[in-house]
Design an enzyme around this catalytic site. Structure first.
Site, PDB file in Angstrom:
ATOM      1  N   GLY A  72       0.836  -1.208   0.000  1.00 40.47           N
ATOM      2  CA  GLY A  72       0.000   0.000   0.000  1.00 40.47           C
ATOM      3  C   GLY A  72       0.856   1.238   0.000  1.00 40.47           C
ATOM      4  CB  SER A 110       1.106   4.273  10.284  1.00 40.70           C
ATOM      5  OG  SER A 110       1.798   5.493  10.446  1.00 40.70           O
ATOM      6  CG  ASN A 111       3.707   7.504  13.731  1.00 40.53           C
ATOM      7  OD1 ASN A 111       3.482   8.711  13.796  1.00 40.53           O
ATOM      8  ND2 ASN A 111       4.478   7.002  12.759  1.00 40.53           N
ATOM      9  CE1 TYR A 135       0.580   5.158   5.231  1.00 35.47           C
ATOM     10  CE2 TYR A 135       1.125   6.584   7.084  1.00 35.47           C
ATOM     11  CZ  TYR A 135       1.321   5.410   6.370  1.00 35.47           C
ATOM     12  OH  TYR A 135       2.261   4.505   6.805  1.00 35.47           O
ATOM     13  NE  ARG A 173       6.715  12.655  14.083  1.00 36.50           N
ATOM     14  CZ  ARG A 173       6.793  11.570  13.302  1.00 36.50           C
ATOM     15  NH1 ARG A 173       7.854  11.392  12.519  1.00 36.50           N
ATOM     16  NH2 ARG A 173       5.823  10.690  13.286  1.00 36.50           N
TER      17      ARG A 173
HETATM   18  C1  15L Z   1       4.929   6.417   8.388  1.00 35.62           C
HETATM   19  O1  15L Z   1       3.924   5.754   8.597  1.00 35.62           O
HETATM   20  C2  15L Z   1       5.492   6.561   7.031  1.00 35.62           C
HETATM   21  O2  15L Z   1       5.276   5.401   6.232  1.00 35.62           O
HETATM   22  C3  15L Z   1       6.958   6.893   7.027  1.00 35.62           C
HETATM   23  O3  15L Z   1       7.322   7.335   5.752  1.00 35.62           O
HETATM   24  C4  15L Z   1       7.357   7.919   8.087  1.00 35.62           C
HETATM   25  O4  15L Z   1       6.991   9.168   7.687  1.00 35.62           O
HETATM   26  C5  15L Z   1       6.788   7.540   9.437  1.00 35.62           C
HETATM   27  O5  15L Z   1       5.440   7.178   9.399  1.00 35.62           O
HETATM   28  C6  15L Z   1       6.966   8.623  10.513  1.00 35.62           C
HETATM   29  O6  15L Z   1       6.000   9.001  11.149  1.00 35.62           O
HETATM   30  O7  15L Z   1       8.100   9.057  10.712  1.00 35.62           O
END
Ligand code: 15L
Length: 263
Positions: A72, A110-111, A135, A173
């Site tokens: 994805g 993802s975060n 996203y 970060r």
């Molecule tokens: C994600 O989910 C992204 O796929 C990655 O490219 C980063 O940006 C990461 O999070 C992040 O939060 O650093």
């Protein structure tokens, strides 16, 4: 050993690494992506697949025993693109799992499902979700799909709220959010091998100082990160911090909270 493990997104940044690092845990690996990748090596099968194509995903999943779904879009895009690759994609993966009796899925969440929490909060795995982008919304949907397929069909899942998986933390970060490739592999191994996981949500982070997340709710996975962002601290802190009023500094999602609008 998993007889046949499906890895989606195998041509991506993390997928390319996992293709070799997960090898010890599977007799056979089926690798899929829409992008080109190296030809199949021993005990590998390569299958081109559009995640939005339900029939193609069904064929992809057939014969597999477990799935690591990394496929994805990996950052924010207009909704229509996210809908195809991420939202339809994750549903098709779980439908394939249901139809073909796959017992376990590791879903790359993802975060960014919690990106609109502030950076001074420490979140547990059961915290309120606050997606920060289309996203992030798609990953939040994926977590709900994982929960639904566990409750309804008994398919076990781990939703990995991956922080920042890169060879090194790139900025201030990421001193909080970094996940080394070694720890990513170990986390996935734990998710594949832990005896019972139901649907477990876990934050994908290394052993960083001052984390924003607490994985006590996922202790049954047995994940013990080996790496830490600490060796990179002095260098990353030598660059000026963002303005305190910048939303990218205020919120955990960083720059994603400023993504869009796309029209
Ligand atoms: C994600 O989910 C992204 O796929 C990655 O490219 C980063 O940006 C990461 O999070 C992040 O939060 O650093």
């Amino acid at each position: 050993m998993i007889p046949r493990l499906l890895l989606t997104g195998a041509a991506g940044k993390l997928g390319r690494h996992l293709r070799s690092s997960l090898r010890p845990y599977a007799q056979q690996m089926r690798l899929s992506d829409i992008a080109a990748m190296d030809a199949a090596g021993p005990n590998e099968e390569v299958q081109f697949c559009q995640l939005a194509d339900k029939q193609a995903v069904d064929q992809l999943v057939q014969g597999c025993n477990a799935i690591v779904h990394m496929g994805g879009l990996a950052t924010d895009y207009p909704f229509e693109a996210i809908l195809e690759a991420n939202i339809k994609g994750v549903l098709h993966i779980y439908e394939g799992a249901r139809r073909h009796g796959v017992e376990r899925v590791v879903f790359a969440s993802s975060n960014h499902v919690v990106g609109f929490h502030q950076q001074d909060e420490v979140l547990g795995t059961d915290c309120l979700r606050r997606p920060d982008s289309y996203y992030g919304l798609s990953k939040s949907f994926g977590e709900d799909v994982a929960q639904f397929y566990w409750n309804r069909y008994g398919i076990q899942s781990a939703s990995l709220r991956i922080g920042s998986a890169f060879p090194e933390p790139k900025d201030r970060r990421m001193l909080h959010t970094w996940l080394s490739y070694r720890d990513l592999t170990e986390l996935i191994r734990c998710c594949l091998q832990a005896p019972q996981i139901g649907h477990t949500v876990v934050f994908g982070m290394s052993d960083n100082r001052d984390p924003w997340w607490n994985n006590a709710g996922a202790a049954h996975l047995g994940f013990k990160p080996q790496d830490s962002a600490e060796p990179y601290r002095s260098d990353r802190e030598s660059t000026p911090p963002l303005d305190p009023n910048d939303p990218a500094r205020r919120y955990q999602g960083g720059g994603f909270v400023k993504s869009g609008p796309f029209n």
